[in-house]
Write an enzyme that holds these catalytic residues in place. Sequence first.
Site, PDB file in Angstrom:
ATOM      1  N   GLU A  43       0.839  -1.188   0.000  1.00 50.87           N
ATOM      2  CA  GLU A  43       0.000   0.000   0.000  1.00 50.87           C
ATOM      3  C   GLU A  43       0.881   1.248   0.000  1.00 50.87           C
ATOM      4  O   GLU A  43       1.941   1.289   0.601  1.00 50.87           O
ATOM      5  CB  GLU A  43      -0.888   0.009   1.242  1.00 50.87           C
ATOM      6  CG  GLU A  43      -1.803   1.223   1.335  1.00 50.87           C
ATOM      7  CD  GLU A  43      -2.600   1.281   2.629  1.00 50.87           C
ATOM      8  OE1 GLU A  43      -3.691   1.863   2.602  1.00 50.87           O
ATOM      9  OE2 GLU A  43      -2.134   0.760   3.658  1.00 50.87           O
ATOM     10  N   LYS A 115      -9.521   1.567  -2.484  1.00 48.77           N
ATOM     11  CA  LYS A 115      -9.741   1.071  -1.126  1.00 48.77           C
ATOM     12  C   LYS A 115     -11.122   1.492  -0.624  1.00 48.77           C
ATOM     13  O   LYS A 115     -11.480   2.676  -0.665  1.00 48.77           O
ATOM     14  CB  LYS A 115      -8.645   1.621  -0.212  1.00 48.77           C
ATOM     15  CG  LYS A 115      -8.682   1.127   1.223  1.00 48.77           C
ATOM     16  CD  LYS A 115      -7.499   1.714   1.980  1.00 48.77           C
ATOM     17  CE  LYS A 115      -7.434   1.249   3.414  1.00 48.77           C
ATOM     18  NZ  LYS A 115      -6.261   1.833   4.121  1.00 48.77           N
ATOM     19  N   CYS A 156      -5.034  -3.059   2.903  1.00 51.60           N
ATOM     20  CA  CYS A 156      -4.790  -2.753   4.313  1.00 51.60           C
ATOM     21  C   CYS A 156      -6.021  -2.951   5.201  1.00 51.60           C
ATOM     22  O   CYS A 156      -6.416  -4.074   5.483  1.00 51.60           O
ATOM     23  CB  CYS A 156      -4.210  -1.352   4.426  1.00 51.60           C
ATOM     24  SG  CYS A 156      -3.361  -1.038   6.003  1.00 51.60           S
TER      25      CYS A 156
END
Length: 286
Positions: A43, A115, A156
Amino acid sequence: MTELVVAAIQMCSGIDPANNIVVMERLVREAAARGASYVQTPEMTGAIQQDRKALFASLSTEEDDAVVRAASRLAAELGIFLHLGSTGVDAGDGMAANRGFVFDPRGRKIASYDKIHMFDVDLDGGESWRESTAYRPGSLAVNADMDGMLIGMGICYDVRFPQLFRDLSLAGASILTAPAAFTRQTGMAHWHVLQRARAIENGAFMISAAQAGRHEDGRETYGHSLIIDPWGRIVAEAETDEPGVVLAKIDISAVAAARAKIPNLKNARPYRMAEVVTGSVRERVA
């Protein structure tokens, strides 16, 4: 293709995208030289920057982003599938997107993913994060098609939302991913168990490249880039905070074997939630 060599690149990205590109290129080349046909970076490969003003000064649109262009070029040059775990791109209207990409061996973008879940938390010791102040959350779950092998894309904090990975698996993913910049505090507590859980409950490989160490902007990330098999066994792990390559040869047939032993993807049943009231339980009506 049932057997392949996969790699997770561990980095300690700073605030300058140009410097991070140099590190990314060196480590991706190393992974390819060691036989990897799928390589994943962490990330925020392009930059880790807490200062909002400085962050937006460094952002470009996806089409103009130097990190995205470098990843595409590397994939084509090395003839590999390159998964840019994520980098920040200008999403317009004063917001950014935390966006991951998968490029094929010709350098073509075959998938991108924004995300979905924003890391808005207050931790012990006064550590506080508000991703939603700078990043616009995505709304679309994405499987990337790698020559017929589907790779579920997460980033994440997404790893704490198991339904996302269940849906990716039900849609055909045999490899799940959560490239990350986990804080040291949360990583020490939860990193390994979350990664293993997502692999076990879906009978899938889990590959998560990570940021590691103390960054230029002051934050600390946990590292421990991982490759986990569908039975939840860690087959490769970065043991230090140093940038490097985690490599493993995997056999995709292990996915079908694990799902045949414990077919929970097939055995799931619909249910309704009961409402507890004084002295009795009744079905909750929406």
